[in-house]
Write a protein that holds these residues in place. Structure first.
Motif, PDB file in Angstrom:
ATOM      1  N   ASN A 190       0.851  -1.191   0.000  1.00  0.00           N
ATOM      2  CA  ASN A 190       0.000   0.000   0.000  1.00  0.00           C
ATOM      3  C   ASN A 190       0.888   1.242   0.000  1.00  0.00           C
ATOM      4  OD1 ASN A 190      -1.870   1.986   0.311  1.00  0.00           O
ATOM      5  ND2 ASN A 190      -2.749   1.212   2.221  1.00  0.00           N
ATOM      6  N   LEU A 192      -0.300   4.318  -0.816  1.00  0.00           N
ATOM      7  CA  LEU A 192      -1.173   5.502  -0.813  1.00  0.00           C
ATOM      8  C   LEU A 192      -0.616   6.598   0.082  1.00  0.00           C
ATOM      9  CD1 LEU A 192      -3.804   6.920  -1.574  1.00  0.00           C
ATOM     10  CD2 LEU A 192      -4.906   5.743   0.357  1.00  0.00           C
ATOM     11  N   SER A 193      -0.141   6.236   1.279  1.00  0.00           N
ATOM     12  CA  SER A 193       0.392   7.236   2.202  1.00  0.00           C
ATOM     13  C   SER A 193       1.625   7.917   1.619  1.00  0.00           C
ATOM     14  CB  SER A 193       0.732   6.589   3.552  1.00  0.00           C
ATOM     15  OG  SER A 193       1.623   5.504   3.388  1.00  0.00           O
ATOM     16  N   SER A 195       2.147   8.438  -1.564  1.00  0.00           N
ATOM     17  CA  SER A 195       1.649   9.353  -2.596  1.00  0.00           C
ATOM     18  C   SER A 195       1.085  10.626  -1.976  1.00  0.00           C
ATOM     19  CB  SER A 195       0.569   8.662  -3.436  1.00  0.00           C
ATOM     20  OG  SER A 195       1.094   7.530  -4.100  1.00  0.00           O
TER      21      SER A 195
END
Length: 309
Positions: A190, A192-193, A195
């Protein structure tokens, strides 16, 4: 696929196509690094030794030169070692540290240039209030902001990256880049953080750019009506503008290449684009200010004269 537990080193593949030129590149790189250290140290020592230069503009300049030495120290020693080595490996902690130094150096550079623009805005646009606004406390706050903001942001960024599960270990660059390390993560990771932090960082430093543009709009408007202000602008703002333009040009060029560059581009050209921001700003900043700022130039010449005597 390799598991994160067995990845202890990364391979830097940027030097794969320069085997026959390594000795020449080593000599030129060592010469460049020595020049960077020499010219920056001259400016730093000159400002520290001469108490008449203990003013905000020169203190910011001193920090700019210190930042240049900090950033280049994260790249040149490792690069010089790799030029003399047949293997180009870097430990995972060493890679994270190098990525942190590269990013924090670049963003500290822009932060320092932003506070220098603010200083020139106060000096030229609000001269009667300059000493009231630019107090020792405000100066300390601005210097702290220039260093602590990028250090804090990229500490978080590197921490997030270090928690990813990595499935690849080849970095196609001369040095470690945080976003490229993120791209080595396993498909199920993951990111996302990472990004979110990246986009927030871009937003923060784009706002720095808009702030600099705002200050220069006011500076140009003020200087257009006063001959004295025009002289002050040419003396103190032109070096800053040249430094800013040089830095933004090489950074934007590198970012555009990372985003849109072709993999078919010759490796030597890819390498040159990647290290421009570690060559031109650290070398040019002290030369530009040393030649253009009269007080710096006169102090350096007087120190040389005293040494000769």
């Amino acid at each position: 696929m390799d598991n994160v537990s067995v990845i202890t080193v990364f391979t830097l593949s940027g030097l794969s196509g320069t085997v026959s030129l390594r000795v020449t590149v080593f000599v030129l790189t060592l010469l460049c690094y020595c020049v960077i250290w020499l010219v920056n140290l001259i400016i730093i020592v000159t400002i520290i030794v001469d108490k008449s230069l203990h003013e905000p503009m020169y203190i910011f300049l001193c920090n700019l030169c210190i930042n240049g030495l900090y950033g280049t120290a994260g790249f040149y020693p490792k690069f010089l070692h790799d030029l003399l080595s047949t293997t180009h490996l870097i430990s995972v902690p060493g890679c994270f540290l190098q990525a942190f130094i590269m990013y924090s150096f670049a963003c500290s550079e822009l932060s320092i240039l932003a506070v220098m623009a603010y200083d020139r805005y106060l000096a030229i646009c609000r001269p009667l209030h300059y000493h009231t606004l630019m107090t020792r406390r405000r100066l300390s706050q601005l210097v702290s902001f220039s260093w602590l903001t990028p250090f804090s942001i990229f500490s978080i960024s590197i921490l997030l990256t270090s928690r990813l599960e990595l499935c690849r270990f080849t970095i196609k660059r001369l040095f470690c880049v945080n976003w490229i390390i993120v791209q080595l993560a396993c498909p199920n990771s993951n990111t996302l953080s990472n990004s979110i932090v990246s986009y927030a960082t871009i937003l923060i430093y784009v706002s720095h750019g808009f702030f600099i543009v705002w200050t220069y709009m006011h500076l140009i408007r003020t200087c257009a009506t006063s001959k004295d202000d025009r002289m002050k602008f040419m003396q103190t703002c032109v070096p800053h503008l040249i430094s800013l333009t040089t830095f933004l040009t090489v950074i934007v060029f590198d970012l555009m290449y990372m985003r849109f560059g072709s993999a078919e581009m010759p490796q030597s050209l890819q390498n040159f684009i990647a290290i421009e921001f570690l060559v031109f700003p650290p070398m040019m900043n002290p030369l530009i200010y040393g030649f253009k700022l009269t007080k710096i130039r006169n102090t350096i010449l007087s120190l040389i004269y005293v040494r000769i005597q």
